[in-house]
Scaffold this active site. Structure first.
Site, PDB file in Angstrom:
ATOM      1  CD  GLU A 308      -1.392   8.731   4.532  1.00  0.00           C
ATOM      2  OE1 GLU A 308      -1.625   7.503   4.351  1.00  0.00           O
ATOM      3  OE2 GLU A 308      -1.660   9.572   3.895  1.00  0.00           O
ATOM      4  CG  ASP A 312      -1.389   4.679   5.810  1.00  0.00           C
ATOM      5  OD1 ASP A 312      -2.051   4.734   4.851  1.00  0.00           O
ATOM      6  OD2 ASP A 312      -0.213   5.198   6.050  1.00  0.00           O
ATOM      7  CB  SER A 526      -2.196   8.130   1.091  1.00  0.00           C
ATOM      8  OG  SER A 526      -3.444   8.495   1.071  1.00  0.00           O
ATOM      9  CB  ILE A 569      -7.485   0.030 -15.459  1.00  0.00           C
ATOM     10  CG1 ILE A 569      -7.751  -0.693 -13.982  1.00  0.00           C
ATOM     11  CG2 ILE A 569      -8.458   1.679 -15.306  1.00  0.00           C
ATOM     12  CD1 ILE A 569      -9.068  -1.153 -13.587  1.00  0.00           C
TER      13      ILE A 569
END
Length: 613
Positions: A308, A312, A526, A569
């Protein structure tokens, strides 16, 4: 072990006189009860000498005025727009009254807790101390137990806690008590190694598309690269010009570390001119976090550690270069050792991060967080107080972006209410349900973009409505219109009067990343969250260069004017709970918000005209 137990004995002695005959503050009443979430199981009573680090939230003196000023400095039609508060101004608004401060101190003293053993926040609205379970049980008239999660995590918690009535009105919450909140990474897919093993396709794209490439030339739904994101959302030819005044930060939890060597290799392939960012971004360690760059052990690799953090870091550095960058590494999930009296944070890292950042005078104007948990895993008092603390950062001009979650409206087979009635309900994610932050959903594909969904791993972009927080005023019109489109069979499974999320979206599927020495791909909000945060860091750069203040709390501007600069969207839904979930529609919806950003259109909406902009 003898030395450790001696520490517990000393702490018990500290409160000894209070245990024997505390000052009478009147009868106790239950302050809050919270049902144990379905994924947790009680194991045994907590050891009496197990020491917990405790955070007491004293009632803030004038939060209503703080909220009022937050909206004033965030509303583009307000004469105070952009006039963000200072650290001192914010602290003055949340500082407890003299009566509150005196009552809480007196109550602690009645249990033998001396003021010198309590640490207070600069505003005085948080009190932190460490005490053994036996003492806390006496002070809160509760019982702590050891609970284990189905994934093996272990916590010490109580299902309810009490305070004397005249003390309880001065305290919003005490943690850890009945909060089972755990910040879980919103990175749904397991890292899958790139078929070429080296990011060759991305490197080839960088080499052959110098100049002004099209989305069709550089975007492949099987491998989303920084070049694709910068082209798709319009930042490719923007050159930052604020002289480093615009800054961005991101948070790491659960022992995750932003690996500089992984980032360096990713940038070498994906954005060569930014490669020095891998060695220059700032690291701030909070509450026993770590910035260790040691290689992960085989067990850590098997658990996906640092995946993770790398995602990022690589996403942000590759989009925002050369903006100053800050990674926060917050501890808070130590191994549980039943016979240890060493104070632990018992996995409350959000509070640790918030309290540390609130003390800082200079904070990045944009902060991305890719961690969340089911809203119902936390008691209302915890959610409200943490959310109110986010409002303090917003008032100071910080834009907070949070991932909307990766389970649609809730994971199949887990959509059960936590109120003891075992109702089938949708499960919104906290902190996305907080009205003072900006929640980010995920899309996929390019012509057109649609709601992200990966049948192979069950990833579905999260969305929905809070059970705790009412619809904030900035989105009343949008929520009222949208709920009219929701299927009638969903009635009772969601709160049509709750805070709706996400607020906007970005690409979040098949992201190219480099982790543990290999290129590969991941899915998750994320991924979309740091990407969207990065784009707004560039927007802030343009604002600062034009002599304007940064955006700060984004939502009032977004819902009033900014939405015009987003790509709507209209296809896909937040699948989950064995149903289709909330569908994307024209305008705002509870799965993509207002859609994905167009950087140049955002600048025009903000009346920034500089050269091509």
């Amino acid at each position: 072990m003898l030395l450790i137990r001696s520490a517990a004995v000393a702490l018990l002695a500290l409160a000894g006189s209070g245990l024997a005959s505390p000052v009478n503050f009147g009868s106790y009443v239950v302050k809050e009860a919270h049902v144990v979430p379905s994924k947790w199981t009680k194991i045994s009573p907590a050891p009496a000498d197990h020491v917990l680090k405790v955070d007491i939230a004293l009632k803030q003196g004038n939060f209503a005025e703080l909220e009022n000023q937050l909206y004033e400095v965030s509303d583009p039609d307000s004469p105070k727009y952009g006039k963000h508060l200072t650290l001192e101004q914010t602290n003055a608004l949340v500082k407890p009254t003299k009566d509150t401060a005196a009552t809480v101190r007196a109550w602690l003293a009645s249990h033998g807790v001396q003021d010198k053993h309590v640490s207070y926040s600069p505003a005085g609205d948080w009190a932190s101390l460490s005490l053994p379970v036996a003492q806390l049980e006496a002070m809160l008239k509760t019982k702590y137990n050891i609970y284990t999660h189905e994934d093996g995590s272990v916590l010490v918690r109580a299902t309810s806690w009490s305070l004397p009535a005249q003390v309880g009105k001065h305290i919003d919450m005490i943690s850890p008590t009945n909060s089972f909140f755990r910040p879980v990474s919103s990175r749904k897919a397991v890292f899958t190694v790139d078929a070429h093993g080296s990011g060759a396709a991305a490197l080839a794209a960088v080499k052959k598309t110098a100049g002004n490439p099209t989305v069709a030339q550089v975007c492949d739904p099987k491998s989303v690269t920084p070049l694709c994101l910068r082209t798709l959302y319009g930042t490719l030819d923007y050159k930052p010009k604020s002289g480093g005044r615009s800054q961005i930060g991101w948070t790491n939890y659960l022992g995750e570390v932003s690996n500089r060597s992984d980032t360096r290799e990713f940038l070498r392939v994906a954005r060569p001119e930014a490669i020095k960012s891998a060695d220059t971004f700032k690291y701030i360690v909070i509450d026993n976090g770590t910035d260790s760059q040691a290689p992960d052990t085989p067990d850590e690799v098997a658990a996906g550690k640092d995946g993770e953090a790398d995602l990022d870091t690589e996403t942000i550095t590759s989009i925002t270069y050369p903006l100053p960058l800050t990674a926060y590494s917050t501890g808070g999930q130590p191994p549980f050792v039943p016979d240890t009296a060493t104070p632990t944070d018992q996995n409350e890292p959000y509070l640790a991060w918030l309290q540390a950042v609130l003390k800082q005078r200079n904070i990045p104007q944009v902060i991305s967080t890719s961690y969340d948990d089911d809203e119902q895993a936390v008691p209302r008092s915890y959610a409200v107080r943490v959310c109110n603390t986010f409002a303090q950062l917003g008032a100071r001009g910080v834009s907070l972006f949070f991932a909307s979650g990766d389970g649609g409206v809730g994971g199949d087979g887990t959509c059960i209410s936590n109120d003891g009635k075992n109702r089938t309900v949708f499960l919104p994610e906290f902190p996305s349900t907080c009205p003072y932050i900006t929640s980010v959903g995920a899309t996929k594909n390019f012509n057109p973009e649609v709601v992200a969904y990966d049948e192979g791993n069950g990833f579905s972009s999260g969305g929905g409505f809070s059970w705790y927080f009412d619809t904030p005023r900035y989105q009343l019109k949008e929520v009222k219109a949208y709920v009219k489109t929701v299927p009638k069979e969903y009635a009772g499974k969601y709160n049509p009067h709750g805070r709706g999320f996400p607020d906007l979206s970005g690409q979040g599927q098949r992201y190219l990343t480099f982790w543990n020495g290999k290129f590969g791909h991941v899915d998750g909000t994320s991924a979309s969250t740091p990407a969207i945060a990065s784009i707004f860091a560039l927007v802030n750069d343009a604002l600062l260069a034009a002599g304007r203040p940064t955006l700060g709390f984004l939502n009032p501007w977004l819902y009033k004017r900014g939405y015009k600069a987003f790509n709507d969207i209209t296809s896909g839904s937040a699948l989950g709970c064995n149903v289709t979930g909330f569908s994307a529609t024209k305008g705002w919806d509870a799965v993509t918000g207002f859609g994905t950003p167009n950087f140049k259109s955002i600048l025009k909406t903000l009346n920034i005209h500089d050269g091509k902009y």
